[in-house]
Design a protein around this motif. Structure first.
Motif, PDB file in Angstrom:
ATOM      1  N   LEU A   1       1.088  13.922   3.288  1.00 37.67           N
ATOM      2  CA  LEU A   1       2.418  14.225   2.509  1.00 37.67           C
ATOM      3  C   LEU A   1       3.934  14.490   3.618  1.00 37.67           C
ATOM      4  CD1 LEU A   1       4.054  16.344   0.086  1.00 37.67           C
ATOM      5  CD2 LEU A   1       3.188  18.223   1.370  1.00 37.67           C
ATOM      6  N   ALA A   2       4.821  14.165   3.579  1.00 38.10           N
ATOM      7  CA  ALA A   2       5.314  13.724   5.065  1.00 38.10           C
ATOM      8  C   ALA A   2       6.303  14.895   4.683  1.00 38.10           C
ATOM      9  CB  ALA A   2       6.376  12.586   5.109  1.00 38.10           C
ATOM     10  N   ILE A   3       6.983  15.503   5.432  1.00 42.77           N
ATOM     11  CA  ILE A   3       7.668  16.926   5.482  1.00 42.77           C
ATOM     12  C   ILE A   3       9.179  17.092   6.542  1.00 42.77           C
ATOM     13  CG2 ILE A   3       7.875  19.842   5.087  1.00 42.77           C
ATOM     14  CD1 ILE A   3       5.162  20.419   4.582  1.00 42.77           C
ATOM     15  N   GLY A   4      10.002  16.452   5.286  1.00 40.17           N
ATOM     16  CA  GLY A   4      11.767  16.776   6.093  1.00 40.17           C
ATOM     17  C   GLY A   4      12.369  17.937   6.253  1.00 40.17           C
ATOM     18  N   SER A   5      12.963  18.396   7.483  1.00 40.14           N
ATOM     19  CA  SER A   5      14.291  19.527   7.263  1.00 40.14           C
ATOM     20  C   SER A   5      15.220  18.143   6.861  1.00 40.14           C
ATOM     21  CB  SER A   5      15.016  19.666   8.433  1.00 40.14           C
ATOM     22  OG  SER A   5      15.098  19.238   9.156  1.00 40.14           O
ATOM     23  N   THR A   6      16.352  19.086   6.658  1.00 40.46           N
ATOM     24  CA  THR A   6      17.469  18.068   5.825  1.00 40.46           C
ATOM     25  C   THR A   6      18.437  17.714   6.544  1.00 40.46           C
ATOM     26  OG1 THR A   6      18.996  20.436   5.818  1.00 40.46           O
ATOM     27  CG2 THR A   6      17.999  19.759   3.597  1.00 40.46           C
ATOM     28  N   ARG A   7      18.317  17.884   7.985  1.00 48.71           N
ATOM     29  CA  ARG A   7      18.661  18.059   8.858  1.00 48.71           C
ATOM     30  C   ARG A   7      18.009  16.083   9.547  1.00 48.71           C
ATOM     31  NH1 ARG A   7      17.876  23.131  10.725  1.00 48.71           N
ATOM     32  NH2 ARG A   7      15.668  22.364  12.035  1.00 48.71           N
ATOM     33  N   THR A   8      16.729  15.978   9.139  1.00 49.14           N
ATOM     34  CA  THR A   8      16.915  14.394   9.247  1.00 49.14           C
ATOM     35  C   THR A   8      17.599  14.043   8.093  1.00 49.14           C
ATOM     36  OG1 THR A   8      15.046  14.951   7.481  1.00 49.14           O
ATOM     37  CG2 THR A   8      14.012  15.025   9.600  1.00 49.14           C
TER      38      THR A   8
ATOM     39  N   ASN B   1       0.790  -1.379   0.337  1.00 46.52           N
ATOM     40  CA  ASN B   1      -0.138  -0.022   0.124  1.00 46.52           C
ATOM     41  C   ASN B   1       0.691   1.189   0.245  1.00 46.52           C
ATOM     42  OD1 ASN B   1      -2.098   1.616   0.022  1.00 46.52           O
ATOM     43  ND2 ASN B   1      -2.068   1.740   2.445  1.00 46.52           N
ATOM     44  N   PHE B   2       0.790   2.071  -0.944  1.00 45.86           N
ATOM     45  CA  PHE B   2       1.417   3.166  -0.682  1.00 45.86           C
ATOM     46  C   PHE B   2       1.018   4.337   0.207  1.00 45.86           C
ATOM     47  CE2 PHE B   2       1.902   8.004  -2.956  1.00 45.86           C
ATOM     48  CZ  PHE B   2       3.197   7.248  -3.249  1.00 45.86           C
ATOM     49  N   VAL B   3       1.965   4.401   0.683  1.00 43.42           N
ATOM     50  CA  VAL B   3       1.103   5.577   1.755  1.00 43.42           C
ATOM     51  C   VAL B   3       1.088   7.229   1.915  1.00 43.42           C
ATOM     52  CG1 VAL B   3       0.467   3.248   3.173  1.00 43.42           C
ATOM     53  CG2 VAL B   3       3.424   4.726   3.524  1.00 43.42           C
ATOM     54  N   SER B   4       2.852   7.154   1.526  1.00 44.65           N
ATOM     55  CA  SER B   4       3.023   8.751   1.556  1.00 44.65           C
ATOM     56  C   SER B   4       4.416   9.079   0.878  1.00 44.65           C
ATOM     57  CB  SER B   4       3.644   9.140   3.297  1.00 44.65           C
ATOM     58  OG  SER B   4       5.052   8.841   3.088  1.00 44.65           O
ATOM     59  N   ILE B   5       4.756  10.168   0.552  1.00 41.89           N
ATOM     60  CA  ILE B   5       5.791  11.045  -0.158  1.00 41.89           C
ATOM     61  C   ILE B   5       6.112  12.115   1.038  1.00 41.89           C
ATOM     62  CG2 ILE B   5       4.229  12.660  -1.247  1.00 41.89           C
ATOM     63  CD1 ILE B   5       5.995  11.927  -3.796  1.00 41.89           C
ATOM     64  N   ARG B   6       7.785  12.014   0.779  1.00 40.41           N
ATOM     65  CA  ARG B   6       8.641  12.808   1.458  1.00 40.41           C
ATOM     66  C   ARG B   6       9.155  14.026   1.234  1.00 40.41           C
ATOM     67  NH1 ARG B   6      11.927  10.658   6.202  1.00 40.41           N
ATOM     68  NH2 ARG B   6      10.540   8.819   5.990  1.00 40.41           N
ATOM     69  N   ILE B   7       9.248  15.417   1.427  1.00 42.33           N
ATOM     70  CA  ILE B   7       9.409  16.063   0.425  1.00 42.33           C
ATOM     71  C   ILE B   7      10.482  16.514   1.485  1.00 42.33           C
ATOM     72  CG2 ILE B   7       9.308  18.503   0.357  1.00 42.33           C
ATOM     73  CD1 ILE B   7       6.748  18.347  -0.776  1.00 42.33           C
ATOM     74  N   ILE B   8      12.397  16.983   1.439  1.00 49.20           N
ATOM     75  CA  ILE B   8      13.302  17.420   2.152  1.00 49.20           C
ATOM     76  C   ILE B   8      13.218  18.961   1.632  1.00 49.20           C
ATOM     77  CG2 ILE B   8      15.272  17.145   3.142  1.00 49.20           C
ATOM     78  CD1 ILE B   8      14.013  14.492   3.469  1.00 49.20           C
ATOM     79  N   THR B   9      13.296  19.522   2.702  1.00 47.68           N
ATOM     80  CA  THR B   9      14.082  21.046   3.031  1.00 47.68           C
ATOM     81  C   THR B   9      14.615  21.941   3.554  1.00 47.68           C
ATOM     82  OG1 THR B   9      12.033  23.280   2.643  1.00 47.68           O
ATOM     83  CG2 THR B   9      11.638  21.495   4.462  1.00 47.68           C
ATOM     84  N   ASP B  10      14.988  22.425   3.322  1.00 50.48           N
ATOM     85  CA  ASP B  10      15.765  23.754   3.910  1.00 50.48           C
ATOM     86  C   ASP B  10      15.457  24.362   4.726  1.00 50.48           C
ATOM     87  OD1 ASP B  10      18.525  22.456   3.308  1.00 50.48           O
ATOM     88  OD2 ASP B  10      18.466  24.026   1.976  1.00 50.48           O
ATOM     89  N   ASP B  11      14.072  24.530   4.440  1.00 48.80           N
ATOM     90  CA  ASP B  11      13.339  25.198   5.641  1.00 48.80           C
ATOM     91  C   ASP B  11      11.466  24.711   5.560  1.00 48.80           C
ATOM     92  OD1 ASP B  11      11.471  27.431   6.305  1.00 48.80           O
ATOM     93  OD2 ASP B  11      12.372  29.356   5.357  1.00 48.80           O
ATOM     94  N   ILE B  12      11.466  24.100   5.980  1.00 46.83           N
ATOM     95  CA  ILE B  12      11.060  23.201   6.906  1.00 46.83           C
ATOM     96  C   ILE B  12       9.554  24.421   7.413  1.00 46.83           C
ATOM     97  CG2 ILE B  12      10.908  22.624   9.460  1.00 46.83           C
ATOM     98  CD1 ILE B  12       9.180  19.889   8.639  1.00 46.83           C
ATOM     99  N   ARG B  13       9.648  25.084   8.170  1.00 44.95           N
ATOM    100  CA  ARG B  13       8.328  25.959   8.824  1.00 44.95           C
ATOM    101  C   ARG B  13       8.201  26.617   7.493  1.00 44.95           C
ATOM    102  NH1 ARG B  13      11.228  28.767  14.179  1.00 44.95           N
ATOM    103  NH2 ARG B  13      11.433  26.425  14.999  1.00 44.95           N
ATOM    104  N   ARG B  14       8.543  27.201   6.351  1.00 45.09           N
ATOM    105  CA  ARG B  14       7.866  27.700   5.169  1.00 45.09           C
ATOM    106  C   ARG B  14       6.769  26.695   4.303  1.00 45.09           C
ATOM    107  NH1 ARG B  14      11.762  29.118   0.298  1.00 45.09           N
ATOM    108  NH2 ARG B  14      11.640  27.685   0.552  1.00 45.09           N
ATOM    109  N   LEU B  15       7.569  25.863   4.592  1.00 40.79           N
ATOM    110  CA  LEU B  15       6.658  24.520   3.944  1.00 40.79           C
ATOM    111  C   LEU B  15       5.682  24.321   4.113  1.00 40.79           C
ATOM    112  CD1 LEU B  15       7.659  24.152   1.036  1.00 40.79           C
ATOM    113  CD2 LEU B  15       9.067  22.200   1.233  1.00 40.79           C
TER     114      LEU B  15
END
Length: 133
Positions: free
Chosen positions: A45-52, A2-16
């Motif tokens: 939709l998962a959103i993670g900072s580059t620190r992850t 089951n496809f459950v998510s996609i994750r975006i990696i960002t330098d500015d998690i709060r903005r995204l």
């Protein structure tokens, strides 16, 4: 499977996070200051900072460098969403609502990191049947 998510990696998690909350009207659940999820009935939709990325052991993703994937949300009325979001989208508009050959009416724009986002509404009988399963 089951496809459950996609994750975006960002330098500015709060903005995204603010952007996706604003355009979807759905609150992002923040699990840490570096990771949150916007959950819908169909997918997350998962959103993670580059620190992850350090947790995976290497530099495996580059933020704001997507040139292939499109994040898609089915909406009730894509034209109404366009009117609601026109000022928010601004210069990030890629395509105003257009009926595509496969039967979806589609609004295409970019998020603050440049990722493509598609809001669509099935409008032909075939497309409606496909999504009403």
């Amino acid at each position: 499977m089951n496809f459950v998510s996609i994750r975006i990696i960002t330098d500015d998690i709060r903005r995204l996070v603010r952007f996706y909350e604003q355009v979807t009207g759905i609150a992002v659940t923040m699990f840490t200051e570096d990771f949150g999820e916007l959950a819908t009935p169909a997918c997350t939709l998962a959103i993670g900072s580059t620190r992850t990325l350090a947790l995976f052991g290497s530099d495996i993703a580059r933020p704001a460098d997507n040139h292939t994937a499109i994040i898609e949300f089915r909406v009730d009325d894509v034209d109404a969403e366009y009117r609601r979001l026109a000022e928010v989208i601004g210069d990030a508009l890629v395509q105003a609502p257009t009926t595509m050959p496969w039967g979806n009416r589609s609004l295409l724009f970019r998020d603050p990191d440049g990722n493509l986002v598609n809001f669509f509404t099935p409008v032909t009988p075939e497309a409606i049947r496909k999504f009403d399963k």
